[in-house]
Scaffold this motif. Structure first.
Motif, mmCIF file in Angstrom:
data_model
loop_
_atom_site.group_PDB
_atom_site.id
_atom_site.type_symbol
_atom_site.label_atom_id
_atom_site.label_comp_id
_atom_site.label_asym_id
_atom_site.label_seq_id
_atom_site.Cartn_x
_atom_site.Cartn_y
_atom_site.Cartn_z
ATOM 1 N N VAL B 30 41.474 6.150 73.251
ATOM 2 C CA VAL B 30 42.830 5.753 73.517
ATOM 3 C C VAL B 30 42.840 5.172 75.070
ATOM 4 O O VAL B 30 43.482 4.121 75.142
ATOM 5 N N LEU B 33 42.416 1.305 74.962
ATOM 6 C CA LEU B 33 43.558 0.723 74.531
ATOM 7 C C LEU B 33 44.364 0.281 75.166
ATOM 8 O O LEU B 33 45.264 -0.871 75.168
ATOM 9 N N GLN B 34 44.238 0.696 76.322
ATOM 10 C CA GLN B 34 45.379 0.506 77.601
ATOM 11 C C GLN B 34 44.707 -1.021 78.289
ATOM 12 O O GLN B 34 43.418 -0.978 78.342
ATOM 13 N N ASP B 35 45.628 -1.808 78.385
ATOM 14 C CA ASP B 35 45.198 -3.149 79.041
ATOM 15 C C ASP B 35 46.404 -3.663 79.996
ATOM 16 O O ASP B 35 47.321 -3.084 80.086
ATOM 17 N N SER B 38 49.635 -3.551 78.130
ATOM 18 C CA SER B 38 50.043 -1.985 77.973
ATOM 19 C C SER B 38 49.658 -1.228 78.858
ATOM 20 O O SER B 38 48.665 -0.389 78.824
ATOM 21 N N PHE B 41 49.893 2.532 78.355
ATOM 22 C CA PHE B 41 49.671 3.116 76.882
ATOM 23 C C PHE B 41 49.230 4.476 76.918
ATOM 24 O O PHE B 41 49.602 5.318 76.163
#
Lengths: 134, 183
Positions: B30, B33-35, B38, B41
């Motif tokens: 998970v 997926l943060q960038d 986002s 996120f």
């Protein structure tokens, strides 16, 4: 609901999942893999999308959902003649694989879905789509 | 603000969550997926998880009361919660979900009740620990903006030093000569 990765619309994915956090994580995986993502909250919503004439390259189903389960939806969608679309069962239930494969799913992936598992699946769909276009 | 200290604190809190078994590898999935597009996120996913899990636990408690000994129904609710826990790597909660389902299989009401209490305890502990973690990460901005701020400060300081030096040189005049103040 449609989500679109900026600049990439090559694979149309339908995610059928009733639990919001699972939907959020899995849809983000798909977006990262440059899929155009449509969300459905249960099997009936998925079936309705196909009845409306919507086309998808891949559909990922959770197993147990209100109104209509994933396997039930697969039966109905396949009965519409949608034999080309890749149907993937996704579940944390240890006994889900049999339930999905017996009704015509192409693949079963246990939850939690990992990017390493999803990536090759999407790539396979991309390759198939390219071959079909040639 | 000592960001490096806060970042160390955040890292320590996160390590504790993994070392104590509250979170597993799925949480890192998970996080990956943060960038920049986002930036919050992970926190968003955690907020949604606790909203979902709170609702699912409440549904289960109602079912325990309304449908006594309906182990199939209880199991179905817990199956949903297990899936939710799996998706973010809430490992200890997931284990309690599995324990509850085992007790359903053994048709043990007492076992189910005990598992549910443990699950609720793990739910509360995880929430409190993640809240602490996010509180610290909010105070310690990501390295990119922190480093950017340090660069800005350094450039400003360098500019000030250059200007001061130039003013000093104007006053000093040609090498070795001092400028007498006007009389």
């Amino acid at each position: 609901m449609e989500l679109k990765a900026k600049g990439f619309t090559s694979i149309k994915a339908l995610l059928v999942e009733d639990i919001e956090v699972c939907r959020l994580v899995l849809s983000t995986f798909l977006l990262r893999l440059h899929c155009e993502v449509t969300l459905a909250m249960n099997g009936k919503e998925a079936v309705d999308l196909f009845l409306e004439g919507k086309k998808f390259d891949i559909v990922l189903f959770d197993k147990d959902m209100p109104v209509m389960t994933g396997p039930e939806a697969i039966v109905k969608i396949r009965a519409m003649g949608e034999t080309d679309v890749k149907m993937v069962g996704v579940s944390a239930d240890d006994h889900a694989m049999e339930a999905f494969m017996s009704v015509g799913a192409d693949l079963f992936v246990p939850k939690p879905m990992r990017m390493e598992a999803l990536g090759p699946i999407i790539q396979e769909v991309i390759n198939k789509k390219k071959n079909d276009m040639v | 603000m000592d960001y490096s200290n806060l970042r160390r604190q955040a890292a320590s809190l996160k390590k504790g969550l993994f070392d104590q078994g509250h979170l597993d590898e799925q949480f890192r999935q998970v996080e990956d997926l943060q960038d920049e597009a986002s930036p919050n996120f992970v926190e968003e996913v955690v907020v949604v998880f606790f909203k979902d899990s709170g609702r699912l636990i409440s549904n289960l408690e109602q079912a325990l009361e309304k449908y006594p000994r309906d182990f199939n129904r209880w199991d179905a609710y817990m199956q949903q919660l297990k899936g939710s826990c799996s998706s973010i790597g809430a490992s200890r909660m997931k284990n309690e979900c599995m324990s509850f389902r085992d007790n359903c299989g053994q048709r043990s009401v007492e076992g189910c009740m005990g598992s549910l209490q443990k699950l609720k305890r793990e739910h509360a502990i995880l929430r409190q620990k993640l809240e602490s973690y996010f509180q610290v990460t909010l105070e310690a901005p990501p390295c990119q903006s922190w480093c950017h701020d340090r660069w800005i400060i350094s450039i400003n300081l360098l500019t000030d030093v250059c200007m001061f030096t130039m003013q000093l040189l104007r006053q000093v005049g040609p090498a070795g000569a001092a400028t007498r103040p006007a009389m």
